[in-house]
Scaffold this motif. Structure first.
Motif, PDB file in Angstrom:
ATOM      1  N   UNK A 241      92.921  72.465  83.210  1.00  0.00           N
ATOM      2  CA  UNK A 241      91.833  71.728  83.382  1.00  0.00           C
ATOM      3  C   UNK A 241      92.058  70.215  83.744  1.00  0.00           C
ATOM      4  N   UNK A 242      92.285  70.161  84.975  1.00  0.00           N
ATOM      5  CA  UNK A 242      92.819  68.545  85.648  1.00  0.00           C
ATOM      6  C   UNK A 242      92.115  67.681  85.201  1.00  0.00           C
ATOM      7  N   UNK A 243      90.880  67.712  85.603  1.00  0.00           N
ATOM      8  CA  UNK A 243      89.802  66.791  85.166  1.00  0.00           C
ATOM      9  C   UNK A 243      89.625  66.110  83.933  1.00  0.00           C
ATOM     10  N   UNK A 244      89.598  67.178  83.067  1.00  0.00           N
ATOM     11  CA  UNK A 244      89.715  66.983  81.485  1.00  0.00           C
ATOM     12  C   UNK A 244      90.703  66.266  81.280  1.00  0.00           C
ATOM     13  N   UNK A 245      91.952  66.584  81.638  1.00  0.00           N
ATOM     14  CA  UNK A 245      93.345  65.841  81.472  1.00  0.00           C
ATOM     15  C   UNK A 245      93.094  64.414  82.013  1.00  0.00           C
ATOM     16  N   UNK A 246      92.633  63.988  83.201  1.00  0.00           N
ATOM     17  CA  UNK A 246      92.345  62.662  83.565  1.00  0.00           C
ATOM     18  C   UNK A 246      91.662  61.991  82.753  1.00  0.00           C
ATOM     19  N   UNK A 247      90.492  62.574  82.199  1.00  0.00           N
ATOM     20  CA  UNK A 247      89.466  61.999  81.152  1.00  0.00           C
ATOM     21  C   UNK A 247      90.077  61.597  80.064  1.00  0.00           C
ATOM     22  N   UNK A 248      91.022  62.557  79.315  1.00  0.00           N
ATOM     23  CA  UNK A 248      91.658  62.410  78.221  1.00  0.00           C
ATOM     24  C   UNK A 248      92.542  61.074  78.200  1.00  0.00           C
ATOM     25  N   UNK A 249      93.247  61.208  79.447  1.00  0.00           N
ATOM     26  CA  UNK A 249      94.356  59.830  79.710  1.00  0.00           C
ATOM     27  C   UNK A 249      93.110  58.624  79.371  1.00  0.00           C
ATOM     28  N   UNK A 250      92.187  58.674  80.163  1.00  0.00           N
ATOM     29  CA  UNK A 250      91.197  57.479  80.087  1.00  0.00           C
ATOM     30  C   UNK A 250      90.716  57.112  78.611  1.00  0.00           C
ATOM     31  N   UNK A 251      90.479  58.141  77.728  1.00  0.00           N
ATOM     32  CA  UNK A 251      89.823  58.134  76.634  1.00  0.00           C
ATOM     33  C   UNK A 251      91.044  57.311  75.683  1.00  0.00           C
ATOM     34  N   UNK A 252      92.307  57.957  75.778  1.00  0.00           N
ATOM     35  CA  UNK A 252      93.307  57.400  75.053  1.00  0.00           C
ATOM     36  C   UNK A 252      93.674  56.077  75.322  1.00  0.00           C
ATOM     37  N   UNK A 253      93.586  55.586  76.549  1.00  0.00           N
ATOM     38  CA  UNK A 253      93.555  54.189  77.073  1.00  0.00           C
ATOM     39  C   UNK A 253      92.369  53.334  76.415  1.00  0.00           C
ATOM     40  N   UNK A 254      91.409  53.881  76.290  1.00  0.00           N
ATOM     41  CA  UNK A 254      90.134  53.056  75.793  1.00  0.00           C
ATOM     42  C   UNK A 254      90.568  52.900  74.143  1.00  0.00           C
ATOM     43  N   UNK A 255      90.975  54.114  73.526  1.00  0.00           N
ATOM     44  CA  UNK A 255      91.235  53.844  72.098  1.00  0.00           C
ATOM     45  C   UNK A 255      92.385  52.844  71.704  1.00  0.00           C
ATOM     46  N   UNK A 256      93.502  52.965  72.738  1.00  0.00           N
ATOM     47  CA  UNK A 256      94.466  51.705  72.611  1.00  0.00           C
ATOM     48  C   UNK A 256      93.920  50.482  72.890  1.00  0.00           C
ATOM     49  N   UNK A 257      93.030  50.475  73.844  1.00  0.00           N
ATOM     50  CA  UNK A 257      92.465  49.142  74.258  1.00  0.00           C
ATOM     51  C   UNK A 257      91.537  48.515  73.122  1.00  0.00           C
ATOM     52  N   UNK A 258      91.189  49.395  72.099  1.00  0.00           N
ATOM     53  CA  UNK A 258      90.128  48.797  70.996  1.00  0.00           C
ATOM     54  C   UNK A 258      91.487  47.987  70.004  1.00  0.00           C
ATOM     55  N   UNK A 259      92.643  48.185  70.292  1.00  0.00           N
ATOM     56  CA  UNK A 259      93.718  47.470  69.303  1.00  0.00           C
ATOM     57  C   UNK A 259      94.650  46.935  70.238  1.00  0.00           C
TER      58      UNK A 259
END
Ligand SMILES: *Cc1c(COP(=O)(O)O)cnc(C)c1O
Length: 391
Positions: A241-259
């Motif tokens: 599910x390529x699109x979901x994997x791209x979304x997951x990468x962005x979400x994990x970037x966001x979570x990192x960005x919170x710290x």
């Protein structure tokens, strides 16, 4: 009046806008260097998010697919396994293990409660090839003590594999996967990682890889050995599910960005966020006269509350949807009509909690005819927040 649609359900959860943009832009083929770079990045991020040195694999399926993979890859027909169940998702482990021919011992805790560790100690035997459990049982909003269970396995039956459904536990509970000795820990995309349903991820220990070599149950799409081999090359075995994997990468970037870009710290902040919102929600709803369904071991993933005797929780679910376009979850199975559940996992902040409690004051007063003073639930939540930011 305008009513914004809001999800307060423990999966699917609200989507992160940055992940939605990444998904819309994910027009890439899965056998290209572009995809391999993305896949390798996301797998590395997932290791940090899960908090392990073990392999972490991604599967294009809902969470149950990874649960099935754990059963089919680790067991053989006739194997004796132990399931600890205290709700609908625990019961899923029982059904899955039976479907793959396991001889299933079941230790149950009543809905709304967690296990008595002395009873687990009595029940667990070295013959048990695997112990299956949830970290948080989403159907009752109970948290199980995975750390204590892992310690018990080490003492009583060190050969038994520990498989944990952390689908709503990840991102809401602190885990020390490697030190505790969790052999498989499973997560799902529509929960704390803020993207739509369709991906499951799981960490796999060396002990689990070794066990897989001996297990004889059939597996094909969910053959973890094949997935691991492909993951090493930056690919998945089949079209992912390529699109979901791209979304997951962005979400994990966001979570990192919170710290400040540190994903491990971001994960800890995400867990703490869920815990504060859960505590504030519990305090607010109790102040309104509701009874907590899981008072002794409440999860931070979601809060389950019982409506007063003679009332129907379906009325609360319906009224929130009609008046405030907000979706909460009813009870599942026998719990339908008796409890409702509000999620805190993933992309929720304190303002979401305050807004929901404000709406709940109206529902409690108008729909359930409870004696409500406006501000009652909100005030209780405010105090929890104030105490949390002070400490
Ligand atoms: C959501 C959930 C699942 C997985 O359900 P899927 O519908 O297959 O994604 C499994 N276990 C728990 C505890 C869950 O909350």
């Amino acid at each position: 009046m305008i009513r914004k649609t809001r999800l307060f359900t423990p999966g699917p959860t609200p989507l992160l806008p940055a992940a939605q943009f990444a998904m819309a832009a994910a027009d890439i083929h899965h056998r290209t260097p572009e995809f391999r770079a993305l896949y390798q990045k996301v797998l590395a991020q997932l290791k940090v998010f899960v908090g392990t040195k073990n392999d972490v694999l991604l599967l294009s399926s809902s969470g149950t697919g990874a649960m099935e993979a754990a059963v089919s890859n680790l067991t053989s027909p006739g194997d004796n396994v132990l399931v600890l169940t205290a709700g609908k998702f625990g019961e899923r482990w029982v059904d899955l293990a039976k479907a793959f021919g396991c001889q299933v011992d079941v230790l149950k805790a009543p809905y709304g409660q967690t296990f008595d560790l002395a009873e687990v100690r009595k029940t667990l035997k070295p013959e048990h090839r695997v112990l299956f459990v949830q970290a948080t049982e989403t159907s009752t909003a109970v948290r199980h003590d995975v750390e204590a269970l892992a310690r018990l396995i080490k003492e009583v039956s060190p050969g038994t594999l520990l498989v944990v459904d952390g689908i709503t536990g990840l991102g809401t509970t602190h885990f020390d996967v490697d030190n505790w000795g969790i052999d498989i820990l499973i997560g799902g995309s529509q929960k704390a990682v803020m993207i739509p349903p369709g991906l499951a991820y799981l960490s796999v220990s060396d002990k689990a890889w070794a066990a897989m070599e001996k297990s004889k149950n059939p597996r094909y799409y969910f053959d973890l050995r094949k997935e691991r081999k492909n993951a090493l090359k930056g690919e998945s075995a089949y079209t992912p599910a390529v699109a979901l994997i791209a979304g997951l990468g962005a979400a994990l970037d966001y979570i990192a960005g919170q710290a400040g870009g540190d994903l491990e710290k971001g994960r800890i902040a995400l867990v703490n966020n869920a815990q504060v919102n859960a505590a504030a929600t519990r305090a607010g709803l109790v102040a309104l006269g509701f009874t907590l369904f899981a008072p002794t071991a409440p999860a931070a993933a979601a809060t389950a509350v019982a409506v007063p005797e003679g009332m129907d929780s379906s009325d609360v679910v319906k009224a929130l949807k009609t008046r405030f376009a907000s979706v909460i979850a009813n009870g599942q199975g026998e719990m339908k009509g008796k409890i409702f559940r509000i999620a805190h996992l993933g992309f929720f902040d304190f303002l979401d909690t305050i807004a929901l409690l404000g709406a709940m004051e109206h529902i409690a007063k108008d729909t359930l005819k409870l004696p409500v003073r406006y501000g009652q639930a909100v005030a209780a939540a405010q105090q929890v927040y104030a105490d949390a930011v002070k400490s």
